[in-house]
Design a protein around this motif. Structure first.
Motif, PDB file in Angstrom:
ATOM      1  N   PRO A 387       0.837  -1.478   0.014  1.00  0.00           N
ATOM      2  CA  PRO A 387      -0.054  -0.210   0.110  1.00  0.00           C
ATOM      3  C   PRO A 387       1.118   1.434   0.117  1.00  0.00           C
ATOM      4  N   ASP A 388       0.433   2.306  -0.870  1.00  0.00           N
ATOM      5  CA  ASP A 388       0.872   3.466  -0.840  1.00  0.00           C
ATOM      6  C   ASP A 388       2.224   3.359  -0.857  1.00  0.00           C
ATOM      7  N   THR A 389       3.021   2.271  -1.451  1.00  0.00           N
ATOM      8  CA  THR A 389       4.587   2.767  -3.334  1.00  0.00           C
ATOM      9  C   THR A 389       3.609   2.571  -4.730  1.00  0.00           C
ATOM     10  N   PRO A 390       4.573   3.733  -5.319  1.00  0.00           N
ATOM     11  CA  PRO A 390       4.015   3.829  -6.557  1.00  0.00           C
ATOM     12  C   PRO A 390       2.946   3.429  -7.309  1.00  0.00           C
ATOM     13  N   LEU A 391       3.172   2.305  -7.760  1.00  0.00           N
ATOM     14  CA  LEU A 391       2.705   0.661  -7.966  1.00  0.00           C
ATOM     15  C   LEU A 391       1.102   1.019  -7.698  1.00  0.00           C
ATOM     16  N   ASP A 392       1.366   0.587  -6.302  1.00  0.00           N
ATOM     17  CA  ASP A 392      -0.086   0.776  -6.089  1.00  0.00           C
ATOM     18  C   ASP A 392      -0.659   2.514  -6.336  1.00  0.00           C
ATOM     19  N   ILE A 393      -0.268   3.280  -5.810  1.00  0.00           N
ATOM     20  CA  ILE A 393      -1.187   4.304  -6.654  1.00  0.00           C
ATOM     21  C   ILE A 393      -1.407   4.457  -7.754  1.00  0.00           C
ATOM     22  N   LEU A 394      -0.062   4.557  -8.487  1.00  0.00           N
ATOM     23  CA  LEU A 394      -0.484   3.766 -10.162  1.00  0.00           C
ATOM     24  C   LEU A 394      -1.729   2.986 -10.128  1.00  0.00           C
ATOM     25  N   LEU A 395      -1.643   1.714  -9.705  1.00  0.00           N
ATOM     26  CA  LEU A 395      -3.182   0.678 -10.241  1.00  0.00           C
ATOM     27  C   LEU A 395      -4.660   1.463  -9.029  1.00  0.00           C
ATOM     28  N   ARG A 396      -4.607   2.361  -8.214  1.00  0.00           N
ATOM     29  CA  ARG A 396      -5.902   2.535  -7.486  1.00  0.00           C
ATOM     30  C   ARG A 396      -5.933   3.381  -8.440  1.00  0.00           C
ATOM     31  N   TYR A 397      -5.578   4.188  -9.019  1.00  0.00           N
ATOM     32  CA  TYR A 397      -6.062   5.587  -9.585  1.00  0.00           C
ATOM     33  C   TYR A 397      -6.039   5.055 -11.351  1.00  0.00           C
ATOM     34  N   ALA A 398      -5.975   4.053 -11.457  1.00  0.00           N
ATOM     35  CA  ALA A 398      -5.269   3.977 -13.386  1.00  0.00           C
ATOM     36  C   ALA A 398      -7.089   3.452 -14.120  1.00  0.00           C
ATOM     37  N   ALA A 399      -7.068   4.698 -15.052  1.00  0.00           N
ATOM     38  CA  ALA A 399      -8.174   5.012 -16.067  1.00  0.00           C
ATOM     39  C   ALA A 399      -8.986   3.702 -16.811  1.00  0.00           C
ATOM     40  N   SER A 400      -8.426   2.962 -16.578  1.00  0.00           N
ATOM     41  CA  SER A 400      -8.822   1.710 -17.023  1.00  0.00           C
ATOM     42  C   SER A 400      -8.424   0.173 -16.602  1.00  0.00           C
ATOM     43  N   ALA A 401      -8.875  -0.698 -17.149  1.00  0.00           N
ATOM     44  CA  ALA A 401      -8.565  -2.403 -17.334  1.00  0.00           C
ATOM     45  C   ALA A 401      -6.973  -2.062 -18.435  1.00  0.00           C
ATOM     46  N   ASP A 402      -6.750  -1.646 -19.286  1.00  0.00           N
ATOM     47  CA  ASP A 402      -5.869  -1.645 -20.165  1.00  0.00           C
ATOM     48  C   ASP A 402      -4.334  -0.797 -19.488  1.00  0.00           C
ATOM     49  N   ALA A 410       5.302  -1.525 -17.143  1.00  0.00           N
ATOM     50  CA  ALA A 410       5.537  -0.583 -17.037  1.00  0.00           C
ATOM     51  C   ALA A 410       6.139  -0.330 -15.319  1.00  0.00           C
ATOM     52  N   HIS A 411       5.659  -0.866 -14.538  1.00  0.00           N
ATOM     53  CA  HIS A 411       6.267  -0.176 -13.088  1.00  0.00           C
ATOM     54  C   HIS A 411       6.177  -1.623 -11.933  1.00  0.00           C
ATOM     55  N   GLY A 412       5.646  -2.716 -12.328  1.00  0.00           N
ATOM     56  CA  GLY A 412       5.877  -4.214 -11.339  1.00  0.00           C
ATOM     57  C   GLY A 412       6.727  -4.782 -11.191  1.00  0.00           C
ATOM     58  N   THR A 413       7.044  -5.276 -10.369  1.00  0.00           N
ATOM     59  CA  THR A 413       8.627  -6.576  -9.741  1.00  0.00           C
ATOM     60  C   THR A 413       8.372  -7.180  -9.773  1.00  0.00           C
ATOM     61  N   SER A 414       8.638  -8.616 -10.021  1.00  0.00           N
ATOM     62  CA  SER A 414       8.905  -9.991  -8.878  1.00  0.00           C
ATOM     63  C   SER A 414       8.642  -9.166  -7.315  1.00  0.00           C
ATOM     64  N   ALA A 415       8.428  -7.885  -6.933  1.00  0.00           N
ATOM     65  CA  ALA A 415       8.940  -7.789  -5.563  1.00  0.00           C
ATOM     66  C   ALA A 415       6.959  -7.351  -5.080  1.00  0.00           C
ATOM     67  N   ASP A 416       6.442  -7.425  -5.984  1.00  0.00           N
ATOM     68  CA  ASP A 416       5.209  -6.691  -6.118  1.00  0.00           C
ATOM     69  C   ASP A 416       4.123  -7.669  -7.045  1.00  0.00           C
ATOM     70  N   VAL A 417       4.588  -9.400  -6.615  1.00  0.00           N
ATOM     71  CA  VAL A 417       3.949 -10.618  -6.968  1.00  0.00           C
ATOM     72  C   VAL A 417       4.059 -11.077  -5.725  1.00  0.00           C
TER      73      VAL A 417
END
Ligand code: GUN
Ligand code: ZN
Length: 428
Positions: A387-402, A410-417
């Motif tokens: 929570p509150d990492t850049p990827l979390d913010i990116l996903l929470r506010y994404a405009a669409s599924a695409d 763009a930002h996902g890593t193994s650590a986010d899995v």
């Protein structure tokens, strides 16, 4: 039976043929006791139809089909990050000396554990893996893959020339050792055998012929090797095989080109080679970070697609810079952008397809994995950033599924899995 709840994204319809991303927000995937997907749809409707079923709540983040890595070297984990060398120098100075260390079975077991664990942590549930030049080390890889339950196709790597002495084999030994390993592991649970000549540069025609005999004698086995990666390599292969019309023909002439063949790289193909690959339904594993690390070149995806050649993604660790197919997908996108008008403009749906369904097709596993369609196994990764990492913010506010998927690449890593499943069982 369990009902998984979350945002499920997959690409059952090929985006290279007009398909679009399939997205189910607050979706449900019903998984039977054998790990098969028995129904999918909105969570509310599935929960209403199955009120007593256990719910696994994966809300927040994205659930994607487990990644399929179609080219990766188990003995090269420690080679990651050796920068600044072209292929042949990198092999001589980095990769081959490290591969020789796998003569030590204890070291091989240690590496196999680390490698298979890292694959699972990256969200890779299926892979076509280059084994070691040593039987015991390759055995260790199969045993560890079996322990974790991943879908691994692998085999003993063989070469009988132009390698350090300790890595060389003979055609007869290559056949015998390969058959022994295949008898032990091929078809055992989720494991399969791949006949694995390193590349034509390190193989005599006699060795390639022995590989073809093994391929023939192990029904359902795959063939994997390298092809057209680097210009100096291609010149050397031409000199070593004066009777073959092309690099691909060094394999085809011995009976190694077929629908279960997967060739890594193919950065510098001829039009004739592309036609020959397409004609038999062979696949090419595109390994972008490796191609950029070694300066091998920019992958001509357009030419492959136009010729009708199947393409999937490979991490090619250790020339590749890591096991995450998020990174490979992003780099595949960069390469096509760098090619300008000659490149293929890739969307996030293309990247997901390359990392999942295309890989499953390349490995002949389309009826088992690659999407969340009913009847397939529930192989999945849950991308759930802190929570509150850049990827979390990116996903929470994404405009669409695409948009969310593009941000994941763009930002996902193994650590986010956060979690990984193979046939409904936790694997990482
Ligand atoms: N060609 C032959 N062996 C190798 C290898 O280990 N890595 C890469 N990238 N290419 C190869
Ligand atoms: Zn490779």
């Amino acid at each position: 039976m369990r009902l998984f709840r979350g945002t499920f994204l997959d690409t059952p319809d090929d985006p290279f043929r007009g398909g679009v991303l399939r997205a189910e927000e607050d979706g449900g995937v019903l998984v039977g006791d054998a790990g098969q997907i028995t129904a999918r749809g909105s969570f509310t409707s599935l929960a209403a139809a199955h009120p007593d079923v256990e719910v696994v709540d994966l809300r927040g983040g994205l659930v994607l089909p487990g990644f399929v890595d179609t080219h990766v070297h188990f003995p090269q984990l420690r080679c990651i990050g050796a920068l600044g060398m072209p292929l042949l120098e990198w092999l001589e100075r980095c990769a081959l000396p490290e591969e020789a260390r796998l003569a030590d079975p204890a070291y091989a077991v240690e590496l196999a554990r680390a490698f298979v664990g890292a694959l699972a942590n990256a969200g890779t549930t299926t892979a076509l893996v280059f084994g070691a030049h040593y039987l015991e080390a390759t055995e260790a890889l199969f045993a560890e893959a079996d322990r974790l339950g991943l879908r691994i196709t692998s085999g003993l790597v063989v070469g009988d020339r132009e390698l350090p002495e300790e890595l060389l084999t003979t055609p007869a030994r290559a056949y015998d050792d390969g058959l022994r390993l295949a008898k032990r592991w091929h078809g055992v649970r989720r494991l399969r055998y791949a006949v694995t000549p390193r590349f034509s540069l390190s193989c005599t025609p006699d060795l390639l012929e022995a590989c073809a005999a093994l391929l023939n004698d192990v029904p359902g086995a795959m063939l994997t090797t390298h092809l057209n990666e680097n210009c100096a390599e291609i010149e050397r292969v031409r000199a070593l095989f004066p009777d073959s019309a092309s690099y691909l023909d060094t394999y085809a002439d011995q009976g190694l080109l077929g629908p279960t063949s997967v060739f890594a790289h193919d950065v510098h193909p001829t039009p004739g080679e592309l036609d020959d690959l397409a004609a038999v339904g062979a696949a090419v594993s595109h390994c972008p970070t490796s191609n950029l690390t070694l300066g091998s070149g920019l992958f001509p995806l357009r030419a492959h697609l136009d010729a009708g050649v199947r393409v999937a993604l490979g991490s090619d660790v250790g020339a590749g810079t890591g096991l995450s197919l998020f990174k490979e997908g992003l780099q595949a996108y960069f390469v096509q952008q760098a090619l300008g008008a000659a490149g293929v403009p890739l969307t996030a749906a293309h990247l997901l397809h390359l990392a999942t369904a295309s890989g499953a097709a390349a490995l002949g596993l389309s009826s088992t994995v690659g999407s969340f369609s009913e009847g397939l196994a529930y192989d999945a990764l849950w991308l759930r950033p802190t929570p509150d990492t850049p990827l979390d913010i990116l996903l929470r506010y994404a405009a669409s599924a695409d948009d969310a998927l593009a941000k994941a690449f763009a930002h996902g890593t193994s650590a986010d899995v956060a979690q990984v499943w193979v046939a409904g069982e936790r694997a990482g």
